[in-house]
Design a protein around this motif. Structure first.
Motif, short mmCIF file in Angstrom:
data_model
loop_
_atom_site.label_atom_id
_atom_site.label_comp_id
_atom_site.label_asym_id
_atom_site.label_seq_id
_atom_site.Cartn_x
_atom_site.Cartn_y
_atom_site.Cartn_z
N THR A 119 0.46 29.92 4.57
CA THR A 119 -0.53 29.08 3.90
C THR A 119 -1.70 28.77 4.84
OG1 THR A 119 1.10 28.04 2.45
CG2 THR A 119 -0.93 26.82 2.82
N THR A 120 -2.91 29.07 4.36
CA THR A 120 -4.11 28.76 5.15
C THR A 120 -4.92 27.62 4.56
OG1 THR A 120 -5.31 30.49 3.95
CG2 THR A 120 -4.32 31.10 6.06
N ILE A 121 -4.66 27.26 3.32
CA ILE A 121 -5.33 26.13 2.68
C ILE A 121 -4.30 25.38 1.83
CG2 ILE A 121 -6.18 27.59 0.79
CD1 ILE A 121 -8.63 25.76 0.61
N GLY A 122 -4.13 24.11 2.14
CA GLY A 122 -3.14 23.32 1.44
C GLY A 122 -3.76 22.52 0.31
N PRO A 123 -3.01 21.59 -0.27
CA PRO A 123 -3.56 20.76 -1.32
C PRO A 123 -4.60 19.80 -0.77
CG PRO A 123 -1.43 19.91 -0.63
CD PRO A 123 -1.62 21.22 0.08
N MET A 124 -5.49 19.33 -1.63
CA MET A 124 -6.35 18.23 -1.23
C MET A 124 -5.49 16.98 -1.10
SD MET A 124 -9.91 18.90 -3.28
CE MET A 124 -10.71 17.59 -2.32
N ALA A 125 -6.01 15.98 -0.42
CA ALA A 125 -5.18 14.83 -0.06
C ALA A 125 -4.70 14.02 -1.27
CB ALA A 125 -5.94 13.92 0.90
N ASN A 126 -5.44 14.09 -2.36
CA ASN A 126 -5.06 13.32 -3.54
C ASN A 126 -5.62 14.04 -4.77
OD1 ASN A 126 -5.33 11.08 -5.67
ND2 ASN A 126 -4.27 10.00 -4.02
N ILE A 174 0.86 -1.18 0.00
CA ILE A 174 0.00 0.00 0.00
C ILE A 174 0.90 1.23 0.00
CG2 ILE A 174 -1.76 1.29 1.25
CD1 ILE A 174 -2.82 -1.32 0.20
N GLN A 175 0.59 2.18 -0.88
CA GLN A 175 1.40 3.38 -0.99
C GLN A 175 0.62 4.62 -0.56
OE1 GLN A 175 2.60 3.60 -5.12
NE2 GLN A 175 4.50 2.48 -4.75
N CYS A 176 1.33 5.56 0.04
CA CYS A 176 0.82 6.89 0.30
C CYS A 176 1.52 7.84 -0.66
CB CYS A 176 1.08 7.32 1.75
SG CYS A 176 0.83 9.09 2.04
N ILE A 177 0.75 8.44 -1.57
CA ILE A 177 1.28 9.43 -2.50
C ILE A 177 1.08 10.81 -1.89
CG2 ILE A 177 1.20 10.35 -4.84
CD1 ILE A 177 1.98 7.40 -4.70
N SER A 178 2.16 11.51 -1.63
CA SER A 178 2.03 12.82 -0.98
C SER A 178 1.38 13.82 -1.92
CB SER A 178 3.40 13.35 -0.55
OG SER A 178 3.26 14.67 -0.05
N PRO A 179 0.36 14.55 -1.45
CA PRO A 179 -0.25 15.58 -2.28
C PRO A 179 0.63 16.82 -2.41
CG PRO A 179 -1.23 15.63 -0.10
CD PRO A 179 -0.32 14.44 -0.13
N ASP A 181 3.94 16.97 -3.20
CA ASP A 181 4.82 16.96 -4.38
C ASP A 181 4.62 15.75 -5.29
OD1 ASP A 181 5.88 14.95 -2.81
OD2 ASP A 181 7.79 15.95 -2.43
N GLY A 182 3.64 14.90 -4.97
CA GLY A 182 3.32 13.79 -5.84
C GLY A 182 4.21 12.56 -5.72
N ARG A 183 5.14 12.57 -4.78
CA ARG A 183 6.03 11.42 -4.64
C ARG A 183 5.45 10.38 -3.70
NH1 ARG A 183 9.32 11.71 0.22
NH2 ARG A 183 9.03 13.72 1.27
N VAL A 184 6.00 9.16 -3.78
CA VAL A 184 5.62 8.11 -2.83
C VAL A 184 6.25 8.46 -1.49
CG1 VAL A 184 5.72 5.67 -2.26
CG2 VAL A 184 5.42 6.37 -4.64
#
Length: 462
Positions: free
Chosen positions: A301-308, A5-10, A12-15
């Protein structure tokens, strides 16, 4: 070949993290260890179990700097907000405080002839399937009362927050909770469903999508395994004609946009009395334009990327469809540094919306909100109830009696007046319709992870 199972970071898109799944034999052995450990854990005095759980949460707090950074990498929440520790600590403290009362026997008779009582007994092994949006808070909601009540706990966390389960296990074990009493596992869907169907667990608590909840019910069918399901939401806000306008705008827009809109009880649709509608919309637009979308590690920053990025695409599609169908978007995306098709999504306010549009009916779980004018309470109630979901509603007025009267007619789990997007540990967290079934926290939260056992003791033989 072992599945991972992988978590892809929102960010920068890396694993960011990758973990192997347990094989079926390994999973069965895990469940067997949890079952074997449960009687000994339940036999410990209640005060001892409470102390060990509190010690585990204290250890979690010691890890705060690392956990806040990991959360930003895993699901994108800005580090300026400091994680979820306030809620974790408040909920743990409250559930610890009420444990003795909640788990105390209900004595019907205590006489020379009879002793009749109802006791709360732990169900056995509790399986927690936790979501990524508030990964510590939602886990704690069940883990703490389950352990305190004498159950063993198996935690399976969402792939987007793989490290959270490991950190929780690390903290609780460091606090003195035995390893077999609290286990974190990585499982694929097939193994998860097979374990549930095989009665490996006595209670399953799932927080996630409606589709995921349906899968849990199918897996448990015929096993008589208890289920607690917190599923989708499309929570409404209603601003009455006597509302404090500035307070309503500030709270409702924060409820819509905080955590990039990824809140179970976030505000996804707002109904405003026609007398305040124009002013509310104008202030709401100004509020959203004050947000800053960006790198979650930057203080501004007050709003970050969505999780995916796939979650962001769902919201983009809903917005695009609504505009095609006649809605008006009030926020220029050029004001925010979106990445084309990625996880960074500009917040949006839509007007000229209606309930034929997906964005007003389907769960968005992102930084978008539709605003409609209503002429009176009757129209607002009808609109709030015109949804397959029912988690919370937020009513804005200076009249508590009016709020209660309207709230009584809204199909929802919690009625808020002059606040939103909040969870009170003294009240049962529950929902209706497609939002699911069951309840956590409060005294009733202990009832989910225990079963009643009756004693009818006759002290005479004649």
């Amino acid at each position: 070949m072992t599945k991972t199972i992988q978590c892809i970071s929102p960010v920068d898109g890396r694993v960011y993290a990758e973990r192997p799944c347990l094989s079926m034999p390994e999973a069965e052995a895990m469940a067997a260890r949890a079952r074997a450990a449960q009687p000994g854990w339940a036999a410990r005095p209640l005060a001892e179990r409470i102390a060990l759980v509190q010690a585990g949460v204290a250890k979690l707090n010691e890890m705060k700097p690392v956990l806040v950074e990991e959360l930003a990498w895993q699901m994108g929440r800005p580090t300026r907000y400091g994680g979820e520790f306030g809620g974790v600590n408040d909920r743990t403290a409250y559930m610890s405080e009420i444990a003795a009362q909640a788990l105390a026997p209900m004595v019907v008779e205590a006489s020379d002839s009879f002793e009749r009582r109802i006791e709360r007994e732990p169900v056995g092994v509790v399986f927690v399937l936790a979501p990524w949006n508030y990964p510590y808070l939602t886990s704690i909601n069940t883990i703490v009362p389950a352990l305190i009540a004498g159950n063993t706990v198996v935690l399976k966390h969402a792939s987007q927050t793989l490290l959270v389960g490991e950190r929780l296990a690390e903290a609780f074990h460091a606090g003195g909770v035995p390893e077999d009493v609290f286990q974190n596992v990585v499982l694929d869907h097939a193994t998860t469903e097979a374990l549930i169907g095989a009665r490996a667990f006595n209670f399953v608590n799932f927080t996630g999508s409606v589709g995921g909840g349906a899968a849990m019910e199918r897996a448990a069918a015929g096993s008589f395994t208890g289920l607690g399901l917190e599923l989708g939401g499309k929570d409404p806000g209603y601003v009455m004609d006597d509302a404090d306008l500035d307070a309503a705008v500030d709270s409702l827009m924060d409820g819509a946009m905080y955590n990039a809109g990824q809140c179970c009880c976030g505000i996804e649709r707002i109904y405003v009395h026609e007398s305040l509608y124009d002013a509310f919309v104008e202030k709401a637009v100004a509020w959203v334009k004050g947000l800053r979308l960006g790198n979650p590690f930057e203080e501004a920053t007050t709003i970050g990327p969505m999780a995916n990025k796939r979650f962001a695409q769902v919201v983009r599609d809903q917005i695009a469809d609504a505009i095609t169908d006649g809605a008006t978007a009030l926020i220029d995306p050029a004001l925010f540094p979106e990445d084309d098709g990625g996880a960074y999504l500009a917040p949006q306010i839509l007007v000229n919306v209606n309930h034929e549009m997906r964005v007003m009916r389907e769960e968005s779980f992102g930084p978008v909100v539709g605003i409609m004018a209503v002429k009176d309470d009757e129209e607002a109630i009808a609109a709030m109830n015109d949804s397959p979901y029912g988690l919370t509603c937020s009513i804005w007025t200076r009249d508590a009696a009016r709020a209660a009267a309207v709230g009584a007619r809204v199909e929802t789990g919690t009625v808020f007046m002059n606040r939103c997007d909040y969870l009170d540990p003294a009240l049962c967290w529950t929902g209706c319709k497609d939002t699911g079934r069951g309840g956590s926290l409060s005294v009733l939260g202990y009832y989910s992870v225990t079963r009643p056992k009756s004693y009818h003791l006759k002290k005479v033989t004649k």
